[in-house]
Design an enzyme around this catalytic site. Structure first.
Site, PDB file in Angstrom:
ATOM      1  CE  LYS A  11      -3.460  -2.350   2.792  1.00 55.26           C
ATOM      2  NZ  LYS A  11      -2.724  -3.577   3.044  1.00 55.26           N
ATOM      3  N   GLY A  40      -7.493  -3.514   2.923  1.00 54.05           N
ATOM      4  CA  GLY A  40      -8.583  -3.572   3.901  1.00 54.05           C
ATOM      5  C   GLY A  40      -8.088  -3.244   5.281  1.00 54.05           C
ATOM      6  CB  ALA A  44      -0.276  -9.931  10.026  1.00 60.10           C
ATOM      7  CE  LYS A  95      -5.044   0.183   5.849  1.00 56.15           C
ATOM      8  NZ  LYS A  95      -4.186  -0.493   6.789  1.00 56.15           N
TER       9      LYS A  95
END
Length: 101
Positions: A11, A40, A44, A95
């Site tokens: 990302k 999303g 992890a 995000k």
């Protein structure tokens, strides 16, 4: 090898070119394959602990996105699909900025 699809879980925006991973991967690996991008609100550690998680796989090749979603989905791991590669990449980059703030 050529024609092998790529799933990217990276990302962000490259600082030197301001390019998204879709741009960078195409520049590096070429146009002769399909690309998909996973994003999303997932961590992890939580996935490993079995915490319910939902992600999206976006691809211009919706059949690839559907196949990858079917392979990855599980009881506690929902995978949705989209054709909106740019939206997924912008959302993933924003995000990270919001998470730091």
């Amino acid at each position: 090898p050529p024609n092998v699809p790529v799933l990217s879980a990276s990302k962000g925006i490259e600082t030197s070119s301001l390019g998204f991973m879709a741009d960078i991967l195409r520049d590096c690996l070429g146009e002769d394959r399909s690309y998909a991008f996973l994003s999303g609100p997932s961590f992890a550690r939580e996935i490993c602990e079995g915490v319910a998680t939902a992600v999206v796989i976006a691809s211009e090749d919706i059949m690839l996105a559907d196949d990858l979603a079917e392979l990855m989905a599980g009881e506690d791991f929902a995978v949705f699909t989209s054709r909106d590669v740019i939206g997924i990449e912008v959302g993933g980059a924003v995000k990270n900025v919001i998470a730091i703030a």
